[in-house]
Enzyme design. Structure first.
Site, PDB file in Angstrom:
ATOM      1  N   HIS A  73       6.353 -29.736 -22.654  1.00  0.00           N
ATOM      2  CA  HIS A  73       5.161 -29.482 -23.930  1.00  0.00           C
ATOM      3  C   HIS A  73       4.856 -30.623 -24.728  1.00  0.00           C
ATOM      4  CE1 HIS A  73       5.893 -24.450 -23.823  1.00  0.00           C
ATOM      5  NE2 HIS A  73       4.845 -25.092 -22.836  1.00  0.00           N
TER       6      HIS A  73
ATOM      7  N   LYS B 291       4.595 -21.056 -26.978  1.00  0.00           N
ATOM      8  CA  LYS B 291       5.861 -21.578 -27.620  1.00  0.00           C
ATOM      9  C   LYS B 291       6.769 -21.498 -26.023  1.00  0.00           C
ATOM     10  CE  LYS B 291       7.078 -17.294 -25.879  1.00  0.00           C
ATOM     11  NZ  LYS B 291       7.769 -17.585 -24.556  1.00  0.00           N
TER      12      LYS B 291
END
Length: 341
Positions: free
Chosen positions: A92, A110
Site C-alpha cells: 500500500h 484499508k
C-alpha cells in the site's frame, strides 16, 4: 422520536464520472469495480498487475479498457483521474507513493499502511502534493453509518461510555489465503480488527490506555486478539479472530439508550435503537447487500475530487492514522511483528 433519521447519503448515480485506474487484480478489486459499475457512473479505464498476463485477463473479464504489466505504467496514464490501490497490505505505501508522485488522486484500500508511520507518510505526501487521498474503509461511507452518525450527533444515546465490537472469520489453515502469510502482514488485525478499532475510536476518541492479549495461529501469524481501549469518556472492548465465525456485531451504549448493529456490523444492514430501561425499539432497515455496497465510497471520492477537496470528512486521514497507531500499540502488547520491523 418516532423513527431513526434517514441517511443523508447522496444518490451514488449523481456523483461525477471519473476515470479510475486500479492497482491489483484480486478479490476486492473485482468487487469494487462490479459495485461501482452497477450503482455509479464511474469509469474503470485501466488496471495494472506485476503480471502482464494477469492484468490482461482481468481487463477482458471486467471490461476494463487498458491493462498494464507494471504499476508505473498505469500511474503514467494521462487518462486516469484517480487510482484505487487494491494490492496486498505490504504494497500500500509503495503504490500510494507511486500514484501521488505521479500527480494522481488516490483511494487506498484499508489499511492505509501496515502501521501508523506508513499511514502518516502517505497523508503527508498527499497534503504536500495537494491531492485527494483516503483510506477505503468502506463501512464509514455506507448509509447505515450515516444513520449512526446522526444518532451520535443528536445526543439521543445520552452520555456514551461503552462500545463493544467484534469481527471474526474462520480461515482454513491449509487454504493458502494471504491473511495467513506472515510476510504479507497477515493475521486478523489489519483485515478484520481495523473495523472494531475504528468504530471504537470514532465514537469514544483515541484511548489513553490500551490493554490487549492475543493467541498465535498455526500458520505463523497472530490468530486472535482481544483488547480494552480506555478513554476519559469510557471503554471499548474489541475482538477479532481467524479461528471462527463470530457474531460480528457492534453495540454503542449510552445513558439514555443503546444502538445495536447486527452482524456483520461493517456491512450494510439495520440500525436498532433501544431506549434505556426498555421501551419500543426503533429500527432503520437497510438491505443486506454485502460488498455490493462498495460503490458508496467510490461515489464519495468522486464528489470530493470534483469539489476540490483533498480529504473526505467521512473518513479523515487523521482518523486512519489514529486507528493504526492504536493497532501498533495492540501489536506491541501482543508481540505481533510485521515485515520490516
Amino acid at each position: 422520536m418516532s423513527a431513526l433519521p434517514a441517511p443523508r447519503t447522496p444518490d451514488p448515480m449523481s456523483a461525477p464520472a471519473l476515470n479510475w485506474g486500479v492497482l491489483g487484480t484480486g478479490w476486492i478489486a473485482e468487487r469494487f469495480i462490479g459495485s461501482g459499475r452497477r450503482h455509479t457512473r464511474q469509469r474503470f479505464t485501466a488496471v495494472a498487475s506485476r503480471d502482464a498476463a494477469r492484468a490482461e485477463e482481468f481487463a477482458v473479464r471486467h471490461g476494463v479498457t487498458r491493462a498494464y504489466g507494471s504499476y508505473e505504467e498505469l500511474v503514467a496514464d494521462d487518462e486516469v483521474d484517480v487510482v484505487y490501490v487494491a494490492t496486498e497490505h505490504t504494497a500500500h505505501l509503495g503504490c500510494a507513493r507511486l500514484a501521488l508522485e505521479a500527480g494522481k488522486h488516490v483511494l487506498v484500500e484499508k489499511p492505509l499502511g501496515i502501521d501508523a508511520a506508513q499511514a502518516a507518510e502517505i497523508a503527508q505526501l498527499a497534503a504536500e502534493r495537494g491531492l485527494f487521498c483516503a483510506e477505503a474503509l468502506w463501512t464509514f461511507f455506507l448509509p447505515r453509518f450515516d444513520v449512526v452518525r446522526q444518532v451520535l450527533d443528536s445526543g439521543l444515546l445520552g452520555e456514551v461510555r461503552s462500545v463493544l465490537a467484534d469481527l471474526g472469520e474462520y480461515f482454513d489453515p491449509d487454504g493458502g489465503h494471504r491473511i495467513l502469510r506472515a510476510d504479507l502482514a497477515g493475521g486478523p488485525l489489519l483485515d478484520l480488527g481495523t473495523y472494531p478499532v475504528s468504530l471504537a475510536t470514532w465514537v469514544l476518541g483515541a484511548p489513553d490506555s490500551v490493554q490487549a492479549s492475543g493467541a498465535a495461529h498455526p500458520a505463523g501469524v497472530n490468530g486472535q486478539v482481544g483488547a480494552v481501549l480506555s478513554t476519559e469518556r469510557g471503554q471499548a472492548v474489541v475482538h477479532t479472530t481467524l479461528f471462527s465465525d463470530t457474531p460480528a456485531t457492534a453495540v454503542i451504549a449510552g445513558s439514555r439508550g443503546t444502538l445495536h448493529l447486527p452482524g456483520p456490523f461493517s456491512h450494510p444492514g439495520d440500525v436498532v435503537f433501544t431506549p434505556a430501561g426498555g421501551g419500543t425499539p426503533l429500527t432503520y432497515p437497510e438491505p443486506r447487500i454485502g460488498h455490493d455496497g462498495l460503490h458508496f465510497e467510490a461515489a464519495e471520492v468522486a464528489r470530493c475530487i470534483k469539489d476540490g477537496l483533498v480529504e473526505t470528512p467521512l473518513r479523515p486521514l487523521a482518523d486512519s492514522v489514529t486507528t493504526l497507531r492504536i493497532m501498533d500499540e495492540i501489536r506491541h502488547r501482543c508481540g505481533i511483528v510485521f515485515p520490516g520491523e
